[in-house]
Design a protein around this motif. Sequence first.
Motif, short mmCIF file in Angstrom:
data_model
loop_
_atom_site.label_atom_id
_atom_site.label_comp_id
_atom_site.label_asym_id
_atom_site.label_seq_id
_atom_site.Cartn_x
_atom_site.Cartn_y
_atom_site.Cartn_z
N HIS A 163 -5.37 6.64 3.96
CA HIS A 163 -5.06 5.36 4.63
C HIS A 163 -6.16 4.33 4.39
O HIS A 163 -6.60 3.63 5.31
CB HIS A 163 -4.82 5.59 6.13
N ARG A 164 -6.57 4.25 3.11
CA ARG A 164 -7.62 3.29 2.75
C ARG A 164 -7.13 2.39 1.61
O ARG A 164 -7.80 2.22 0.59
CB ARG A 164 -8.89 4.03 2.35
N GLN A 165 -5.95 1.82 1.78
CA GLN A 165 -5.40 0.87 0.81
C GLN A 165 -4.89 -0.36 1.56
O GLN A 165 -4.54 -0.27 2.75
CB GLN A 165 -4.25 1.50 0.01
N PRO A 223 0.82 -1.22 0.00
CA PRO A 223 0.00 0.00 0.00
C PRO A 223 0.85 1.27 0.00
O PRO A 223 0.38 2.32 -0.43
CB PRO A 223 -0.81 -0.13 1.30
N ASN A 224 2.08 1.17 0.48
CA ASN A 224 2.94 2.36 0.54
C ASN A 224 3.23 2.95 -0.84
O ASN A 224 3.63 4.11 -0.94
CB ASN A 224 4.26 2.02 1.25
N LYS A 229 -2.79 6.38 -0.38
CA LYS A 229 -2.70 5.73 0.93
C LYS A 229 -2.24 6.71 1.99
O LYS A 229 -2.69 6.69 3.14
CB LYS A 229 -1.75 4.53 0.84
N HIS A 230 -1.33 7.60 1.61
CA HIS A 230 -0.75 8.53 2.57
C HIS A 230 -1.70 9.69 2.90
O HIS A 230 -1.43 10.47 3.80
CB HIS A 230 0.57 9.07 2.02
N GLU A 231 -2.80 9.75 2.18
CA GLU A 231 -3.80 10.79 2.44
C GLU A 231 -4.98 10.25 3.25
O GLU A 231 -5.37 10.83 4.26
CB GLU A 231 -4.31 11.37 1.11
#
Length: 212
Positions: free
Chosen positions: A97-99, A87-88, A93-95
Amino acid sequence: MYIPSHFAEHRPEELARIIREYPLGVLVTHRAEGLDANHLPFEFDPDAGAHGVLKAHVARANPVWQRGASGSPVMVVFRGAEGYVSPNGYPSKHEAHRQVPTWNYEVVHAHGLLTVCDDERFVRGVVARLTRRHEAGEARPWKMSDATPEFIDGMLRNIVGIEIAVTSLVGKRKLSQNKEERDIRGAGEALQAKGLHPIGAAMLAAAAAKRG
């Protein structure tokens, strides 16, 4: 094989490419004792017959050619580029966190009818063509004529040819096509940075296609 519509690959040229670039197929047969799988390098002629023809050879000691009568339905699985996707790699993901992690891959299932070819000329042709193709990248390509005729003749007597008339090709390319273009691209770049260039490049191409 479960194939969501966004992962389905129908283009004949792409299916042929995967088989050509990843020719070590898994021949799946069914006999009274149950399922059997043999890992064999195949050559594929996409222009022969309705959907192409696969050719290979097996050891004479391998019972698959005796138990698989000519005309038997079989399947050959060709697995192409693949890799774990963290996910990284997704910018989103970094916005939010839904991955979650996934595994991306390319695969082709070739369904067809088996023919056993216990014929020296057929086997010699298959071996010669496979050798020319896979030796082509060597600095000094090995040729069958590098060995003595007696040695080659003896080796050929110990193998049996098989031919599969393909009735259908089922393809799947799982490249995160269900995600945003930036996420496909970001994950593809992350895979390439890890050295997983084939699957990374495939994802970058998918991102470009989504961008249009």
